[in-house]
Write a protein that holds these residues in place. Structure first.
Motif, PDB file in Angstrom:
ATOM      1  N   THR A   1      27.701  23.769  35.835  1.00  0.00           N
ATOM      2  CA  THR A   1      26.785  24.846  35.487  1.00  0.00           C
ATOM      3  C   THR A   1      26.620  25.805  36.653  1.00  0.00           C
ATOM      4  O   THR A   1      27.084  25.542  37.768  1.00  0.00           O
ATOM      5  CB  THR A   1      25.413  24.255  35.073  1.00  0.00           C
ATOM      6  N   ASN A   2      25.980  26.916  36.391  1.00  0.00           N
ATOM      7  CA  ASN A   2      25.580  27.853  37.438  1.00  0.00           C
ATOM      8  C   ASN A   2      24.064  27.855  37.479  1.00  0.00           C
ATOM      9  O   ASN A   2      23.415  27.797  36.431  1.00  0.00           O
ATOM     10  CB  ASN A   2      26.100  29.263  37.152  1.00  0.00           C
ATOM     11  N   ALA A   3      23.510  27.921  38.685  1.00  0.00           N
ATOM     12  CA  ALA A   3      22.058  27.960  38.847  1.00  0.00           C
ATOM     13  C   ALA A   3      21.693  29.170  39.691  1.00  0.00           C
ATOM     14  O   ALA A   3      22.302  29.407  40.739  1.00  0.00           O
ATOM     15  CB  ALA A   3      21.576  26.687  39.525  1.00  0.00           C
ATOM     16  N   LYS A   4      20.712  29.921  39.230  1.00  0.00           N
ATOM     17  CA  LYS A   4      20.270  31.098  39.972  1.00  0.00           C
ATOM     18  C   LYS A   4      19.459  30.652  41.182  1.00  0.00           C
ATOM     19  O   LYS A   4      18.524  29.862  41.071  1.00  0.00           O
ATOM     20  CB  LYS A   4      19.443  32.022  39.094  1.00  0.00           C
ATOM     21  N   THR A   5      19.838  31.155  42.351  1.00  0.00           N
ATOM     22  CA  THR A   5      19.162  30.790  43.591  1.00  0.00           C
ATOM     23  C   THR A   5      18.007  31.743  43.876  1.00  0.00           C
ATOM     24  O   THR A   5      17.899  32.816  43.279  1.00  0.00           O
ATOM     25  CB  THR A   5      20.140  30.837  44.782  1.00  0.00           C
ATOM     26  N   VAL A   6      17.163  31.367  44.818  1.00  0.00           N
ATOM     27  CA  VAL A   6      16.070  32.228  45.254  1.00  0.00           C
ATOM     28  C   VAL A   6      16.633  33.522  45.857  1.00  0.00           C
ATOM     29  O   VAL A   6      16.030  34.586  45.750  1.00  0.00           O
ATOM     30  CB  VAL A   6      15.164  31.479  46.261  1.00  0.00           C
ATOM     31  N   GLU A   7      17.836  33.460  46.436  1.00  0.00           N
ATOM     32  CA  GLU A   7      18.500  34.628  47.014  1.00  0.00           C
ATOM     33  C   GLU A   7      18.812  35.658  45.937  1.00  0.00           C
ATOM     34  O   GLU A   7      18.882  36.844  46.197  1.00  0.00           O
ATOM     35  CB  GLU A   7      19.775  34.173  47.741  1.00  0.00           C
ATOM     36  N   GLY A   8      19.025  35.214  44.686  1.00  0.00           N
ATOM     37  CA  GLY A   8      19.258  36.144  43.590  1.00  0.00           C
ATOM     38  C   GLY A   8      20.597  35.976  42.897  1.00  0.00           C
ATOM     39  O   GLY A   8      20.752  36.370  41.750  1.00  0.00           O
ATOM     40  N   SER A   9      21.570  35.412  43.570  1.00  0.00           N
ATOM     41  CA  SER A   9      22.854  35.172  42.923  1.00  0.00           C
ATOM     42  C   SER A   9      22.922  33.712  42.477  1.00  0.00           C
ATOM     43  O   SER A   9      22.012  32.937  42.732  1.00  0.00           O
ATOM     44  CB  SER A   9      24.015  35.544  43.850  1.00  0.00           C
ATOM     45  N   SER A  10      24.005  33.361  41.816  1.00  0.00           N
ATOM     46  CA  SER A  10      24.126  32.002  41.287  1.00  0.00           C
ATOM     47  C   SER A  10      25.054  31.153  42.129  1.00  0.00           C
ATOM     48  O   SER A  10      26.041  31.634  42.681  1.00  0.00           O
ATOM     49  CB  SER A  10      24.652  32.048  39.849  1.00  0.00           C
ATOM     50  N   VAL A  11      24.726  29.868  42.188  1.00  0.00           N
ATOM     51  CA  VAL A  11      25.544  28.869  42.852  1.00  0.00           C
ATOM     52  C   VAL A  11      26.180  28.017  41.743  1.00  0.00           C
ATOM     53  O   VAL A  11      25.550  27.765  40.712  1.00  0.00           O
ATOM     54  CB  VAL A  11      24.689  28.022  43.830  1.00  0.00           C
ATOM     55  N   ARG A  12      27.428  27.627  41.944  1.00  0.00           N
ATOM     56  CA  ARG A  12      28.124  26.804  40.956  1.00  0.00           C
ATOM     57  C   ARG A  12      27.930  25.329  41.302  1.00  0.00           C
ATOM     58  O   ARG A  12      28.194  24.899  42.429  1.00  0.00           O
ATOM     59  CB  ARG A  12      29.611  27.147  40.951  1.00  0.00           C
ATOM     60  N   ILE A  13      27.478  24.563  40.318  1.00  0.00           N
ATOM     61  CA  ILE A  13      27.257  23.136  40.504  1.00  0.00           C
ATOM     62  C   ILE A  13      28.198  22.391  39.557  1.00  0.00           C
ATOM     63  O   ILE A  13      28.172  22.625  38.346  1.00  0.00           O
ATOM     64  CB  ILE A  13      25.792  22.747  40.212  1.00  0.00           C
ATOM     65  N   ASP A  14      29.024  21.541  40.145  1.00  0.00           N
ATOM     66  CA  ASP A  14      29.981  20.766  39.354  1.00  0.00           C
ATOM     67  C   ASP A  14      29.694  19.281  39.542  1.00  0.00           C
ATOM     68  O   ASP A  14      29.998  18.701  40.582  1.00  0.00           O
ATOM     69  CB  ASP A  14      31.414  21.096  39.783  1.00  0.00           C
ATOM     70  N   ALA A  15      29.081  18.691  38.518  1.00  0.00           N
ATOM     71  CA  ALA A  15      28.763  17.260  38.540  1.00  0.00           C
ATOM     72  C   ALA A  15      29.581  16.525  37.486  1.00  0.00           C
ATOM     73  O   ALA A  15      29.178  15.483  36.985  1.00  0.00           O
ATOM     74  CB  ALA A  15      27.273  17.060  38.306  1.00  0.00           C
ATOM     75  N   SER A  16      30.754  17.082  37.152  1.00  0.00           N
ATOM     76  CA  SER A  16      31.572  16.501  36.091  1.00  0.00           C
ATOM     77  C   SER A  16      32.471  15.366  36.574  1.00  0.00           C
ATOM     78  O   SER A  16      32.961  14.582  35.773  1.00  0.00           O
ATOM     79  CB  SER A  16      32.430  17.586  35.434  1.00  0.00           C
ATOM     80  N   GLY A  17      32.679  15.269  37.884  1.00  0.00           N
ATOM     81  CA  GLY A  17      33.560  14.232  38.421  1.00  0.00           C
ATOM     82  C   GLY A  17      32.800  13.188  39.204  1.00  0.00           C
ATOM     83  O   GLY A  17      31.584  13.019  39.043  1.00  0.00           O
TER      84      GLY A  17
END
Length: 159
Positions: A110-126
């Motif tokens: 998934t992507n999560a919106k950070t406090v900075e304003g852009s999104s970080v990609r989180i990959d917990a599929s593996g």
């Protein structure tokens, strides 16, 4: 020992002396001992009080070893007063509003919106959980105002 680190040491001792009172994100990071660079950066960026606030916050916290992976001089440059806005941008990219536990992400990308304003990609599929290019080495470190996930690399906003 500098005054800055003395204050952190005192905060850590107070947190350790009163285990009944849950420590906030900053106190938890300080007492761990692996986040001296991060806590110094939070101080220089003026973000300590924010991360001691109500939250909840999810913090992807790079260790001192993670900061050492950056090109030589990067940390020293970011800590200069004239680079405070840039430092704030980098640090707030490591923070997501809310309390996101590893179990919430298991098996997902998934992507999560950070406090900075852009999104970080989180990959917990593996087998390993990745946040952008960083690997989560310890998840779900609870604090009174959120959760810390320890990462092995400093992540940088795209812009």
């Amino acid at each position: 020992m500098s005054a800055k680190y003395s204050a952190y040491a005192i905060a850590a001792m107070l947190a350790a002396a009163s285990p009944a009172a849950a420590a906030d994100i900053v106190e938890t990071a300080v007492s761990n001992g692996s986040f001296k660079t991060l806590t110094a950066a939070l101080q220089a960026a003026g973000l300590v009080e924010t991360l001691k606030g109500n939250g909840p916050y999810t913090v992807f916290a790079p260790t001192d070893e993670a900061f050492k992976k950056l090109p030589a001089g990067t940390v020293e440059n970011l800590l200069k007063p004239e680079n405070k806005a840039q430092l704030q941008k980098v640090l707030t990219y490591h923070v997501v509003p809310g309390n996101v536990m590893s179990g919430d992400l298991k098996g997902k990308t998934t992507n999560a919106k950070t406090v900075e304003g852009s999104s970080v990609r989180i990959d917990a599929s593996g087998n390993a959980v990745k946040v952008d290019d960083a690997v989560v080495t310890k998840a779900d470190v609870n604090a009174s105002n959120g959760v810390i996930h320890v990462i092995d690399t400093v992540i940088m906003p795209k812009s």
